[in-house]
Design an enzyme around this catalytic site. Structure first.
Site, PDB file in Angstrom:
ATOM      1  N   THR A 116      34.654 -10.105  10.189  1.00 15.00           N
ATOM      2  CA  THR A 116      35.828  -9.441  10.767  1.00 15.00           C
ATOM      3  C   THR A 116      36.604  -8.628   9.747  1.00 15.00           C
ATOM      4  O   THR A 116      37.132  -7.561  10.062  1.00 15.00           O
ATOM      5  CB  THR A 116      36.775 -10.509  11.375  1.00 15.00           C
ATOM      6  OG1 THR A 116      36.078 -11.155  12.417  1.00 15.00           O
ATOM      7  CG2 THR A 116      38.035  -9.892  11.941  1.00 15.00           C
ATOM      8  N   ASP A 172      27.512  -9.788  10.986  1.00 13.24           N
ATOM      9  CA  ASP A 172      28.406 -10.792  11.554  1.00 13.24           C
ATOM     10  C   ASP A 172      27.862 -12.128  11.042  1.00 13.24           C
ATOM     11  O   ASP A 172      26.649 -12.335  11.025  1.00 13.24           O
ATOM     12  CB  ASP A 172      28.321 -10.725  13.082  1.00 13.24           C
ATOM     13  CG  ASP A 172      29.321 -11.640  13.748  1.00 13.24           C
ATOM     14  OD1 ASP A 172      30.224 -11.118  14.410  1.00 13.24           O
ATOM     15  OD2 ASP A 172      29.199 -12.872  13.626  1.00 13.24           O
ATOM     16  N   SER A 173      28.744 -13.024  10.646  1.00 14.40           N
ATOM     17  CA  SER A 173      28.221 -14.236  10.003  1.00 14.40           C
ATOM     18  C   SER A 173      27.489 -15.156  10.974  1.00 14.40           C
ATOM     19  O   SER A 173      26.833 -16.101  10.553  1.00 14.40           O
ATOM     20  CB  SER A 173      29.321 -14.980   9.250  1.00 14.40           C
ATOM     21  OG  SER A 173      30.093 -15.756  10.112  1.00 14.40           O
ATOM     22  N   SER A 174      27.552 -14.877  12.266  1.00 15.90           N
ATOM     23  CA  SER A 174      26.714 -15.641  13.204  1.00 15.90           C
ATOM     24  C   SER A 174      25.237 -15.372  12.929  1.00 15.90           C
ATOM     25  O   SER A 174      24.375 -16.160  13.311  1.00 15.90           O
ATOM     26  CB  SER A 174      27.003 -15.231  14.647  1.00 15.90           C
ATOM     27  OG  SER A 174      28.371 -15.124  14.857  1.00 15.90           O
ATOM     28  N   THR A 203      34.021 -15.522   9.116  1.00 21.24           N
ATOM     29  CA  THR A 203      34.528 -16.902   9.040  1.00 21.24           C
ATOM     30  C   THR A 203      33.632 -17.911   9.764  1.00 21.24           C
ATOM     31  O   THR A 203      33.636 -19.084   9.421  1.00 21.24           O
ATOM     32  CB  THR A 203      35.941 -16.984   9.644  1.00 21.24           C
ATOM     33  OG1 THR A 203      35.901 -16.493  10.984  1.00 21.24           O
ATOM     34  CG2 THR A 203      36.934 -16.191   8.831  1.00 21.24           C
ATOM     35  N   ASP A 204      32.876 -17.438  10.773  1.00 25.34           N
ATOM     36  CA  ASP A 204      32.174 -18.386  11.644  1.00 25.34           C
ATOM     37  C   ASP A 204      31.230 -19.325  10.886  1.00 25.34           C
ATOM     38  O   ASP A 204      31.154 -20.505  11.204  1.00 25.34           O
ATOM     39  CB  ASP A 204      31.389 -17.630  12.733  1.00 25.34           C
ATOM     40  CG  ASP A 204      32.318 -16.968  13.738  1.00 25.34           C
ATOM     41  OD1 ASP A 204      33.517 -17.321  13.761  1.00 25.34           O
ATOM     42  OD2 ASP A 204      31.850 -16.098  14.500  1.00 25.34           O
ATOM     43  N   THR A 217      35.763 -26.794   6.417  1.00 26.59           N
ATOM     44  CA  THR A 217      35.293 -26.618   7.795  1.00 26.59           C
ATOM     45  C   THR A 217      36.180 -25.584   8.480  1.00 26.59           C
ATOM     46  O   THR A 217      37.389 -25.573   8.258  1.00 26.59           O
ATOM     47  CB  THR A 217      35.440 -27.962   8.558  1.00 26.59           C
ATOM     48  OG1 THR A 217      34.611 -28.917   7.915  1.00 26.59           O
ATOM     49  CG2 THR A 217      35.035 -27.853  10.007  1.00 26.59           C
ATOM     50  N   GLN A 245      31.851 -37.694  13.507  1.00 24.90           N
ATOM     51  CA  GLN A 245      32.355 -36.565  14.301  1.00 24.90           C
ATOM     52  C   GLN A 245      33.831 -36.295  13.996  1.00 24.90           C
ATOM     53  O   GLN A 245      34.356 -35.250  14.351  1.00 24.90           O
ATOM     54  CB  GLN A 245      32.224 -36.878  15.797  1.00 24.90           C
ATOM     55  CG  GLN A 245      30.791 -36.971  16.253  1.00 24.90           C
ATOM     56  CD  GLN A 245      30.668 -37.356  17.723  1.00 24.90           C
ATOM     57  OE1 GLN A 245      31.632 -37.330  18.479  1.00 24.90           O
ATOM     58  NE2 GLN A 245      29.470 -37.716  18.126  1.00 24.90           N
ATOM     59  N   CYS A 246      34.495 -37.274  13.361  1.00 28.68           N
ATOM     60  CA  CYS A 246      35.913 -37.088  13.030  1.00 28.68           C
ATOM     61  C   CYS A 246      36.055 -36.031  11.936  1.00 28.68           C
ATOM     62  O   CYS A 246      35.191 -35.906  11.074  1.00 28.68           O
ATOM     63  CB  CYS A 246      36.524 -38.385  12.503  1.00 28.68           C
ATOM     64  SG  CYS A 246      36.534 -39.704  13.709  1.00 28.68           S
TER      65      CYS A 246
END
Ligand code: ASP
Length: 348
Positions: free
Chosen positions: A18, A62-64, A94-95, A171, A283-284
């Site tokens: 972005t 795009d970082s995807s 950022t993704d 994250t 998952q936390c």
């Protein structure tokens, strides 16, 4: 802007994202533009006291679309230019920035210079952009040196919205706000306000006798399996039966717990016996896996699953890729997953 600008040089590597996008007038979608166009929106770059060079992915992505091949490309650029520059700033979407930062932290062994990843939530051409501030401060951090002339932050980091974080602890947690990243299980390395305040006691120490070792081999036969109440046996069975599968990051509940279903423990145990490395991460967002704490975690330990401690999923995935790329035996991968290689886990 650099502390001691004399002979300080920074290489900006523009991968895309972005920060360097512009709105397509017809479709309204964001599209990449090149680094020269980006410079037009940041005239401050020219005012910097450091020598700044840039290199860009062609085309920017795009970082995807980020892939291990692009990580290798970044490692190649940094290792080729390592002696020429005091620090590196990677402009990245950022993704998947946390995956790239984690991967680089393993692939650049014994790194002794700053590699700072940054990007933005709003394109740099937009008036309220967060990109300018992120970029200019990242350059300053990449150029910063201690009184003894050594780099202040000799590690792979993410700088975003005033916070400098260890890359493999970070994250993406927000798709809207400017403070898009968090390091839940490790303190921030620096905070940028009027001054940049470094938290020196948590910044990695460098062994100056060692030189950079660049790694390029990554094994990608990995799956991420996230547990949820009601997960079907055939979902777990199908994942563990993937042809060529070498490792699984198992996202469990709380401090590493999973349902005490017989079929689940049997499937996991059989997979471990077949040499599939299964790493238990929570998952936390914050906290650590402690498999001895509850019976539900303990049964998994008995099945051969290994503890991922307080690792992020991004770090566990890329560390497994790195270790599998070395061709280690499953038992060696398990053993190394339990060691901190680049400050990615806390072992109490
Ligand atoms: N899709 C974009 C990317 O990751 C989002 C961003 O840059 O923030 O490349």
């Amino acid at each position: 802007m650099c502390d001691d600008p004399r002979n300080t040089s920074v290489l900006i590597i523009y991968t895309g994202g972005t920060i360097g996008m512009i709105e397509n007038a017809e479709t309204g979608a964001l599209e990449n533009f090149n680094f020269e166009q980006l410079q037009k929106y940041v005239p401050e770059l020219k005012q910097s006291n450091c020598d700044i060079d840039s290199i860009q992915f062609d085309p920017p992505i795009d970082s995807s679309d980020m892939e291990p091949e692009a990580w290798r490309k970044l490692v190649r650029i940094i290792s080729d230019k390592y002696d020429k520059y005091d620090g590196f700033v990677i402009l990245h979407g950022t993704d998947t920035m946390a995956f790239t930062a984690s991967a680089l932290s393993f692939m650049l062994e014994d790194l002794a210079k700053p590699v700072i990843l940054t990007g933005s939530q709003l394109p740099i051409g937009v008036l309220r952009t967060d990109g300018k501030e992120n970029l200019m401060t990242s350059i300053e951090i990449a150029a910063s040196k201690n009184k003894d002339g050594m780099p202040t932050v000799p590690e792979v980091c993410i700088f975003f919205e005033n916070h400098l974080m260890r890359g493999n602890r970070t994250t993406k947690l927000n798709a809207e706000n400017f403070n898009a990243f968090r390091s839940f299980n490790y303190p921030v390395l620096a905070k940028a306000g009027i001054h940049i305040k470094y938290n020196n006691s948590v910044i990695r120490q460098v062994d100056s006798n060692r030189s950079l070792k660049a790694h390029y081999l990554l094994g990608t036969n990995i799956a991420v399996l996230k547990l949820f109440p009601g997960i079907h046996e055939n979902v777990v069975a199908a994942t563990l039966a993937i042809d060529g599968l070498q490792a699984v990051v198992l996202e469990t509940y709380g401090s590493g717990n999973a349902p005490r279903r017989k079929w689940l423990l049997r499937l996991l145990h059989e997979a471990c016996k077949r040499g599939i490395v299964i790493v238990n991460v929570t998952q936390c967002c914050a906290g650590t896996v402690e498999m001895e704490r509850y019976g539900t975690g303990f049964h998994m330990l008995e099945s051969g699953i290994i503890c991922g401690y307080d690792s992020t999923t991004e770090s566990a995935v890329t560390k497994l890729m790195f270790l599998l790329g070395h061709g280690y035996e499953p038992s060696e991968v398990c053993q190394l997953m339990g060691q901190s290689l680049a400050g990615e886990i806390t072992i109490s």
